[in-house]
Motif scaffolding. Structure first.
Motif, PDB file in Angstrom:
ATOM      1  N   GLU A   1     -32.709 -17.563 -98.490  1.00  0.00           N
ATOM      2  CA  GLU A   1     -33.357 -17.423 -97.184  1.00  0.00           C
ATOM      3  C   GLU A   1     -34.205 -18.655 -96.867  1.00  0.00           C
ATOM      4  OE1 GLU A   1     -34.038 -12.589 -96.854  1.00  0.00           O
ATOM      5  OE2 GLU A   1     -35.495 -13.817 -97.945  1.00  0.00           O
ATOM      6  N   MET A   2     -34.900 -19.147 -97.879  1.00  0.00           N
ATOM      7  CA  MET A   2     -35.728 -20.343 -97.684  1.00  0.00           C
ATOM      8  C   MET A   2     -34.868 -21.542 -97.329  1.00  0.00           C
ATOM      9  SD  MET A   2     -38.564 -22.044-100.249  1.00  0.00           S
ATOM     10  CE  MET A   2     -37.438 -22.072-101.651  1.00  0.00           C
ATOM     11  N   ALA A   3     -33.788 -21.731 -98.053  1.00  0.00           N
ATOM     12  CA  ALA A   3     -32.905 -22.866 -97.799  1.00  0.00           C
ATOM     13  C   ALA A   3     -32.349 -22.812 -96.373  1.00  0.00           C
ATOM     14  CB  ALA A   3     -31.769 -22.874 -98.818  1.00  0.00           C
ATOM     15  N   THR A   4     -31.939 -21.638 -95.953  1.00  0.00           N
ATOM     16  CA  THR A   4     -31.397 -21.484 -94.595  1.00  0.00           C
ATOM     17  C   THR A   4     -32.448 -21.821 -93.550  1.00  0.00           C
ATOM     18  OG1 THR A   4     -29.862 -19.767 -95.333  1.00  0.00           O
ATOM     19  CG2 THR A   4     -30.357 -19.860 -92.975  1.00  0.00           C
ATOM     20  N   ALA A   5     -33.654 -21.304 -93.747  1.00  0.00           N
ATOM     21  CA  ALA A   5     -34.729 -21.552 -92.776  1.00  0.00           C
ATOM     22  C   ALA A   5     -35.102 -23.027 -92.700  1.00  0.00           C
ATOM     23  CB  ALA A   5     -35.954 -20.718 -93.145  1.00  0.00           C
ATOM     24  N   LEU A   6     -35.057 -23.731 -93.837  1.00  0.00           N
ATOM     25  CA  LEU A   6     -35.442 -25.141 -93.865  1.00  0.00           C
ATOM     26  C   LEU A   6     -34.288 -26.075 -93.522  1.00  0.00           C
ATOM     27  CD1 LEU A   6     -37.683 -25.178 -97.079  1.00  0.00           C
ATOM     28  CD2 LEU A   6     -38.413 -25.029 -94.694  1.00  0.00           C
ATOM     29  N   GLY A   7     -33.080 -25.547 -93.447  1.00  0.00           N
ATOM     30  CA  GLY A   7     -31.921 -26.384 -93.157  1.00  0.00           C
ATOM     31  C   GLY A   7     -31.479 -27.216 -94.337  1.00  0.00           C
ATOM     32  N   ILE A   8     -31.703 -26.682 -95.547  1.00  0.00           N
ATOM     33  CA  ILE A   8     -31.336 -27.364 -96.785  1.00  0.00           C
ATOM     34  C   ILE A   8     -30.120 -26.668 -97.386  1.00  0.00           C
ATOM     35  CG2 ILE A   8     -32.086 -27.909 -99.143  1.00  0.00           C
ATOM     36  CD1 ILE A   8     -34.950 -27.980 -98.121  1.00  0.00           C
ATOM     37  N   PRO A   9     -29.116 -27.393 -97.877  1.00  0.00           N
ATOM     38  CA  PRO A   9     -27.981 -26.741 -98.534  1.00  0.00           C
ATOM     39  C   PRO A   9     -28.448 -25.856 -99.691  1.00  0.00           C
ATOM     40  CG  PRO A   9     -27.512 -29.066 -98.152  1.00  0.00           C
ATOM     41  CD  PRO A   9     -28.958 -28.856 -97.830  1.00  0.00           C
ATOM     42  N   PHE A  10     -28.086 -24.588 -99.652  1.00  0.00           N
ATOM     43  CA  PHE A  10     -28.590 -23.632-100.641  1.00  0.00           C
ATOM     44  C   PHE A  10     -28.225 -24.020-102.070  1.00  0.00           C
ATOM     45  CE2 PHE A  10     -27.261 -19.811-103.144  1.00  0.00           C
ATOM     46  CZ  PHE A  10     -28.527 -19.498-103.605  1.00  0.00           C
ATOM     47  N   GLU A  11     -26.965 -24.397-102.298  1.00  0.00           N
ATOM     48  CA  GLU A  11     -26.543 -24.712-103.663  1.00  0.00           C
ATOM     49  C   GLU A  11     -27.345 -25.877-104.226  1.00  0.00           C
ATOM     50  OE1 GLU A  11     -24.599 -24.476-101.060  1.00  0.00           O
ATOM     51  OE2 GLU A  11     -23.361 -22.670-101.424  1.00  0.00           O
ATOM     52  N   ALA A  12     -27.605 -26.877-103.393  1.00  0.00           N
ATOM     53  CA  ALA A  12     -28.357 -28.054-103.847  1.00  0.00           C
ATOM     54  C   ALA A  12     -29.798 -27.681-104.176  1.00  0.00           C
ATOM     55  CB  ALA A  12     -28.321 -29.147-102.779  1.00  0.00           C
TER      56      ALA A  12
ATOM     57  N   THR B   1     -48.094 -28.179-108.824  1.00  0.00           N
ATOM     58  CA  THR B   1     -47.139 -27.667-109.803  1.00  0.00           C
ATOM     59  C   THR B   1     -45.789 -27.399-109.152  1.00  0.00           C
ATOM     60  OG1 THR B   1     -47.784 -25.356-109.424  1.00  0.00           O
ATOM     61  CG2 THR B   1     -48.981 -26.573-111.142  1.00  0.00           C
ATOM     62  N   GLY B   2     -45.767 -27.362-107.826  1.00  0.00           N
ATOM     63  CA  GLY B   2     -44.529 -27.138-107.096  1.00  0.00           C
ATOM     64  C   GLY B   2     -43.657 -28.374-107.081  1.00  0.00           C
ATOM     65  N   LEU B   3     -42.587 -28.309-106.303  1.00  0.00           N
ATOM     66  CA  LEU B   3     -41.691 -29.454-106.224  1.00  0.00           C
ATOM     67  C   LEU B   3     -41.498 -29.868-104.767  1.00  0.00           C
ATOM     68  CD1 LEU B   3     -38.050 -28.215-106.912  1.00  0.00           C
ATOM     69  CD2 LEU B   3     -39.992 -26.670-106.906  1.00  0.00           C
ATOM     70  N   VAL B   4     -41.406 -31.183-104.576  1.00  0.00           N
ATOM     71  CA  VAL B   4     -41.198 -31.762-103.252  1.00  0.00           C
ATOM     72  C   VAL B   4     -39.741 -32.169-103.144  1.00  0.00           C
ATOM     73  CG1 VAL B   4     -41.780 -33.660-101.703  1.00  0.00           C
ATOM     74  CG2 VAL B   4     -43.582 -32.546-103.032  1.00  0.00           C
ATOM     75  N   VAL B   5     -39.062 -31.664-102.110  1.00  0.00           N
ATOM     76  CA  VAL B   5     -37.638 -31.964-101.916  1.00  0.00           C
ATOM     77  C   VAL B   5     -37.402 -32.482-100.505  1.00  0.00           C
ATOM     78  CG1 VAL B   5     -36.933 -30.196-103.574  1.00  0.00           C
ATOM     79  CG2 VAL B   5     -37.084 -29.612-101.135  1.00  0.00           C
ATOM     80  N   ASN B   6     -36.299 -33.221-100.358  1.00  0.00           N
ATOM     81  CA  ASN B   6     -35.912 -33.699 -99.030  1.00  0.00           C
ATOM     82  C   ASN B   6     -34.905 -32.727 -98.402  1.00  0.00           C
ATOM     83  OD1 ASN B   6     -33.447 -34.233-100.281  1.00  0.00           O
ATOM     84  ND2 ASN B   6     -33.847 -36.435-100.468  1.00  0.00           N
ATOM     85  N   ARG B   7     -34.318 -33.104 -97.286  1.00  0.00           N
ATOM     86  CA  ARG B   7     -33.408 -32.202 -96.573  1.00  0.00           C
ATOM     87  C   ARG B   7     -32.110 -31.949 -97.333  1.00  0.00           C
ATOM     88  NH1 ARG B   7     -34.133 -33.532 -90.105  1.00  0.00           N
ATOM     89  NH2 ARG B   7     -35.988 -32.219 -89.857  1.00  0.00           N
ATOM     90  N   ASP B   8     -31.842 -32.801 -98.332  1.00  0.00           N
ATOM     91  CA  ASP B   8     -30.660 -32.591 -99.165  1.00  0.00           C
ATOM     92  C   ASP B   8     -30.971 -31.701-100.368  1.00  0.00           C
ATOM     93  OD1 ASP B   8     -29.139 -34.267 -97.517  1.00  0.00           O
ATOM     94  OD2 ASP B   8     -29.830 -36.055 -98.593  1.00  0.00           O
ATOM     95  N   GLY B   9     -32.233 -31.245-100.452  1.00  0.00           N
ATOM     96  CA  GLY B   9     -32.612 -30.391-101.559  1.00  0.00           C
ATOM     97  C   GLY B   9     -32.882 -31.143-102.847  1.00  0.00           C
ATOM     98  N   GLN B  10     -33.114 -32.437-102.755  1.00  0.00           N
ATOM     99  CA  GLN B  10     -33.322 -33.277-103.931  1.00  0.00           C
ATOM    100  C   GLN B  10     -34.786 -33.681-104.068  1.00  0.00           C
ATOM    101  OE1 GLN B  10     -30.694 -33.780-105.984  1.00  0.00           O
ATOM    102  NE2 GLN B  10     -29.503 -32.564-104.510  1.00  0.00           N
ATOM    103  N   ARG B  11     -35.277 -33.676-105.303  1.00  0.00           N
ATOM    104  CA  ARG B  11     -36.597 -34.260-105.574  1.00  0.00           C
ATOM    105  C   ARG B  11     -36.488 -35.778-105.497  1.00  0.00           C
ATOM    106  NH1 ARG B  11     -38.567 -33.173-111.073  1.00  0.00           N
ATOM    107  NH2 ARG B  11     -40.661 -33.696-110.352  1.00  0.00           N
ATOM    108  N   PHE B  12     -37.638 -36.450-105.204  1.00  0.00           N
ATOM    109  CA  PHE B  12     -37.601 -37.910-105.100  1.00  0.00           C
ATOM    110  C   PHE B  12     -38.895 -38.572-105.557  1.00  0.00           C
ATOM    111  CE2 PHE B  12     -38.683 -35.891-101.083  1.00  0.00           C
ATOM    112  CZ  PHE B  12     -39.905 -36.471-100.766  1.00  0.00           C
ATOM    113  N   VAL B  13     -39.868 -37.800-106.020  1.00  0.00           N
ATOM    114  CA  VAL B  13     -41.149 -38.372-106.429  1.00  0.00           C
ATOM    115  C   VAL B  13     -41.829 -37.398-107.385  1.00  0.00           C
ATOM    116  CG1 VAL B  13     -42.468 -37.330-104.529  1.00  0.00           C
ATOM    117  CG2 VAL B  13     -43.281 -39.471-105.568  1.00  0.00           C
ATOM    118  N   ALA B  14     -42.624 -37.927-108.292  1.00  0.00           N
ATOM    119  CA  ALA B  14     -43.455 -37.071-109.137  1.00  0.00           C
ATOM    120  C   ALA B  14     -44.553 -36.471-108.276  1.00  0.00           C
ATOM    121  CB  ALA B  14     -44.053 -37.882-110.277  1.00  0.00           C
TER     122      ALA B  14
END
Length: 485
Positions: free
Chosen positions: A358-369, A297-310
């Protein structure tokens, strides 16, 4: 490991034959065993050479899924309507370069093949496992093992579960039961089996017809004359040179699934004889994030904070998309309402955080994205929709209750496993084909030595290696036997 060169030996150069048979089968995994048994049942004199000291090959490591459909007794008993036509439409839709004749043969013959498998001496349990899982935890006979219910495939063919599991609990070695039964059936049919004996070269007449093989075992070599040769020697995941040439990323970090003997010998022999190869750059690779299914039910994102697959995709499809992301990095994000710990975390748990920032910072993902992606996902999930990737409503749930957790799907962090999918170009009867589609007389291939259904990691369904390997092994054995009559 690298491997010795192979040759095509001239028949006139052989001064002594160790044996003369109708059908010579190289490799006693599921494909080779089925080829040998089928050929022998049709009256052929069969010799089977196996490099290991026992039968099984990579098949003996498999969990025991056979991809079968079209209305099998298990499907009927559990109330799952299916037809050869819907199975054909599905397998065609997920194949990278579909070969309609082979897929049609497999689907049309699936119910008969189910019956044949059970005739070896076991029964698939007439039961259904409804959960999203990699393999049934018990002995349930049927479950979904592909992308049948995943967009866009669910719109291209009526979904049906086709993963038939051998009645052995657990997720490994279920197929070993079938190998044991094939060994007994081969003995009953007087198939001669030479263990610790491997094929080294093919032997051909001046016109290119294959008429035998050279073999080697500890301290001894020889040659066997045969009217037909079936190569069922596995894939090439253990051949460092071939992996480097065709699927170099498979050598980087994944754990490879195979045995020492998956060195591509059959593929190399077929190519030396003039055969063509298909699907060589494709491999199965996976690091499942489920079970538990709740995590999907969660979402999978890449380092840019974008989803890419169902996220409800079959685990290997998700993994194949992960490997295409920048740095092959991705993360599964769930909130506190949907967090569960896997029993065997192949995608490791990273940490939990009170805020998305905090999660975005720890994962190295842009927070706004990341926040924007999460907001969009949550808004759509609350409506039971996923306009971006078509994720099933069964796995849609807003991830809006902190704290949030993340699992690491990144290559090198998650425990990926894989094997090659490329192999020899073959006909629906297992004949090894040249690039122009003409068969090499006397030469056949089946199982992982052949590119049977031309699938890639995104389109693979669990059970197609055992299902198609056994089915086309039988087809190869039957056609090979017909050349001796």
């Amino acid at each position: 490991m690298s491997a010795r060169p192979v040759n095509i030996v001239a028949a006139e150069s052989i001064t002594e034959w160790s044996a003369e048979v109708d059908v010579l089968v190289a490799g006693f995994g599921i494909a080779g065993g089925c080829a040998a048994v089928e050929a022998a049942s049709r009256g052929a004199r069969v010799l089977l050479l196996e490099r290991a000291a026992v039968a099984g090959g990579t098949t003996a490591l498999a969990g025991g899924h056979f991809y079968l459909g079209g209305g099998t007794p298990v499907q009927q008993a559990t109330g799952h309507a299916d037809s050869a036509e819907e199975m054909y439409k599905y397998l065609t839709s997920v194949a990278r370069e579909p070969e309609p004749e082979k897929i049609r043969a497999y689907c049309d013959g699936s119910v008969e093949h189910f019956t044949w498998l059970e005739s070896l001496g076991f029964e698939f349990e007439r039961s259904y496992y409804p959960e999203k899982a990699v393999i049934q935890p018990g002995t349930e006979g049927l479950m979904y093992t592909g992308n049948e219910k995943v967009f866009p495939y669910r719109d291209q063919a009526v979904p049906a579960p086709r993963g038939h599991k051998v009645p052995v609990p657990g997720d490994t070695q279920g197929a070993a039961l079938v190998i044991d039964l094939l060994v007994k059936r081969a003995a009953a049919l007087e198939v001669d089996v030479w263990y610790e004996t491997g094929v080294t070269d093919l032997i051909a007449d001046p016109d290119g017809t294959i008429v035998g093989v050279s073999w080697r075992r500890p301290g001894e070599t020889g040659a066997v004359r045969a009217k037909s040769v079936v190569l069922a020697t596995g894939g090439f995941v253990m051949n460092a040179d071939m992996v480097a040439e065709h699927v170099p990323w498979l050598a980087e970090k994944p754990f490879v699934l195979g045995t020492t003997y998956d060195d591509g010998i059959g593929l190399r022999l077929g190519l030396a004889a003039g055969g063509a190869a298909r699907n060589m750059k494709q491999a199965f690779v996976t690091a499942p994030v489920y079970p538990p299914a709740m995590l999907l039910t969660g979402l999978v994102v890449n380092r840019d904070g974008q989803r890419f697959v169902a996220e409800d995709s079959y685990h290997a499809r998700t993994s194949a998309f992960v490997l295409e992301q920048p740095d092959a990095a991705a993360y599964l994000i769930v909130d506190s309402e949907h967090m569960e710990r896997p029993m065997f975390p192949l995608a490791p748990f990273i940490d939990g955080w009170e805020t998305v920032e905090e999660m975005a910072t720890a994962l190295g993902i842009p927070f706004e994205a990341l926040q924007s992606t999460l907001d969009r996902y949550n808004e759509n999930a609350a409506r039971g929709e996923d306009p971006d990737f078509g994720k099933s409503a069964d796995f849609l749930a807003a991830q809006d209750t902190g704290p949030w957790a993340a699992f690491d799907l990144t290559l090198g962090k998650a425990l990926y496993a894989g094997f090659t999918l490329g192999g020899l170009y073959t006909s629906a009867d297992g004949e090894v084909l040249r690039e122009n589609g003409s068969p090499i007389p006397g030469l056949y291939a089946a199982g992982a030595a052949a590119a049977t259904l031309a699938q890639d990691g995104k389109g693979y369904s669990s059970g197609t290696q055992l299902g198609a390997g056994s089915f086309f092994g039988r087809r190869a054995g039957a056609h090979a036997a017909s050349r001796s009559s």
